[in-house]
Design a protein around this motif. Structure first.
Motif, mmCIF file in Angstrom:
data_model
loop_
_atom_site.group_PDB
_atom_site.id
_atom_site.type_symbol
_atom_site.label_atom_id
_atom_site.label_comp_id
_atom_site.label_asym_id
_atom_site.label_seq_id
_atom_site.Cartn_x
_atom_site.Cartn_y
_atom_site.Cartn_z
ATOM 1 N N ALA A 39 110.405 73.495 52.883
ATOM 2 C CA ALA A 39 109.347 73.342 51.891
ATOM 3 C C ALA A 39 108.932 71.887 51.804
ATOM 4 O O ALA A 39 109.735 70.983 52.044
ATOM 5 C CB ALA A 39 109.825 73.833 50.528
ATOM 6 N N LYS A 47 97.338 71.989 45.480
ATOM 7 C CA LYS A 47 98.503 72.875 45.626
ATOM 8 C C LYS A 47 99.646 72.013 46.119
ATOM 9 O O LYS A 47 99.703 71.646 47.286
ATOM 10 C CB LYS A 47 98.213 74.013 46.615
ATOM 11 N N GLN A 48 100.578 71.655 45.225
ATOM 12 C CA GLN A 48 101.590 70.655 45.531
ATOM 13 C C GLN A 48 102.682 71.154 46.476
ATOM 14 O O GLN A 48 103.263 70.375 47.204
ATOM 15 C CB GLN A 48 102.218 70.135 44.244
ATOM 16 N N ALA A 49 102.976 72.428 46.470
ATOM 17 C CA ALA A 49 104.053 72.967 47.304
ATOM 18 C C ALA A 49 103.485 73.564 48.588
ATOM 19 O O ALA A 49 102.394 74.119 48.606
ATOM 20 C CB ALA A 49 104.828 74.027 46.540
ATOM 21 N N SER A 50 104.261 73.424 49.654
ATOM 22 C CA SER A 50 103.868 74.016 50.935
ATOM 23 C C SER A 50 105.114 74.497 51.661
ATOM 24 O O SER A 50 106.230 74.094 51.341
ATOM 25 C CB SER A 50 103.131 72.991 51.803
ATOM 26 N N TRP A 52 106.720 75.055 55.680
ATOM 27 C CA TRP A 52 106.510 74.591 57.054
ATOM 28 C C TRP A 52 107.525 75.225 57.998
ATOM 29 O O TRP A 52 108.597 75.648 57.597
ATOM 30 C CB TRP A 52 106.553 73.067 57.142
ATOM 31 N N THR A 70 102.140 74.192 58.851
ATOM 32 C CA THR A 70 102.314 73.945 57.422
ATOM 33 C C THR A 70 101.278 74.775 56.676
ATOM 34 O O THR A 70 100.100 74.753 57.027
ATOM 35 C CB THR A 70 102.117 72.455 57.090
ATOM 36 N N THR A 72 99.888 76.365 52.686
ATOM 37 C CA THR A 72 99.889 76.631 51.256
ATOM 38 C C THR A 72 99.135 77.944 51.080
ATOM 39 O O THR A 72 98.727 78.558 52.062
ATOM 40 C CB THR A 72 99.191 75.509 50.448
ATOM 41 N N ASP A 73 98.900 78.347 49.843
ATOM 42 C CA ASP A 73 98.170 79.600 49.656
ATOM 43 C C ASP A 73 96.678 79.451 49.949
ATOM 44 O O ASP A 73 95.976 80.445 50.087
ATOM 45 C CB ASP A 73 98.394 80.158 48.253
ATOM 46 N N GLN A 74 96.171 78.210 50.093
ATOM 47 C CA GLN A 74 94.745 78.016 50.351
ATOM 48 C C GLN A 74 94.449 77.274 51.659
ATOM 49 O O GLN A 74 93.339 77.337 52.153
ATOM 50 C CB GLN A 74 94.100 77.244 49.202
ATOM 51 N N SER A 76 95.973 75.588 55.650
ATOM 52 C CA SER A 76 96.992 75.602 56.692
ATOM 53 C C SER A 76 96.703 74.473 57.670
ATOM 54 O O SER A 76 95.558 74.101 57.891
ATOM 55 C CB SER A 76 97.025 76.947 57.408
#
Length: 160
Positions: A39, A47-50, A52, A70, A72-74, A76
């Protein structure tokens, strides 16, 4: 879009295998391949979390190439990079890394660049699984979709 990103990542995973070092055996117990996942945290992003995922191969003693995905929900990001091992001591490995690739999200596509350092620690003695490690990475990431920002990553990996 996510399907296309995942397919591109799978194809990029073949690049390190094709570019691998052809020397007969790894020196000093150095791993030929590695996989890792974890992570990431970017304080300045919407969106702070991703999450990988990476796959890499040794191309020379102490030098690796890797493919990185990598997400996130929005957005890549998918890229190809190099990692140079700087020092190994007492189960710790300090490396410098850099990668470049493509970032996509919110209807836009652009380039992505990152560079930084990684500190790995061998946890094999606790997991009883050979060549497993924990990694902490700090890098500065820049995309054409946004400004340069520090990213902190934490994850687990396996060498083979």
């Amino acid at each position: 879009m996510k399907f296309l990103t995942v397919m591109t990542f799978c194809l990029l995973c073949l690049l390190p295998v094709a570019a691998q070092d052809t020397s007969p055996a790894p020196q000093g117990g150095e791993a030929q391949y590695f996989v890792a996942a974890g992570a990431g945290f970017n304080r300045y992003a919407d969106k702070q979390a991703s999450g990988w995922l990476t796959f890499g191969a040794r191309i020379a003693p102490g030098l690796y190439t890797y493919s990185l995905l990598t997400m996130t929900d929005q957005t890549s990001t998918i890229g190809q990079g190099f990692m140079k091992v700087l020092i190994r001591q007492d189960g710790f490995t300090l490396s410098a890394l850099g990668d470049a690739g493509v970032a996509a999200g919110e209807g836009a596509v652009g380039s992505a660049f990152a560079g930084g350092g990684s500190l790995n620690y061998d946890i094999s003695r606790w997991t009883k699984v050979p060549k497993t490690w924990v990694t902490a990475t700090v890098k500065v990431a820049k995309t054409t979709l946004g400004e340069a920002q520090p990213v902190f990553c934490f994850g687990f990996g396996k060498s083979f």
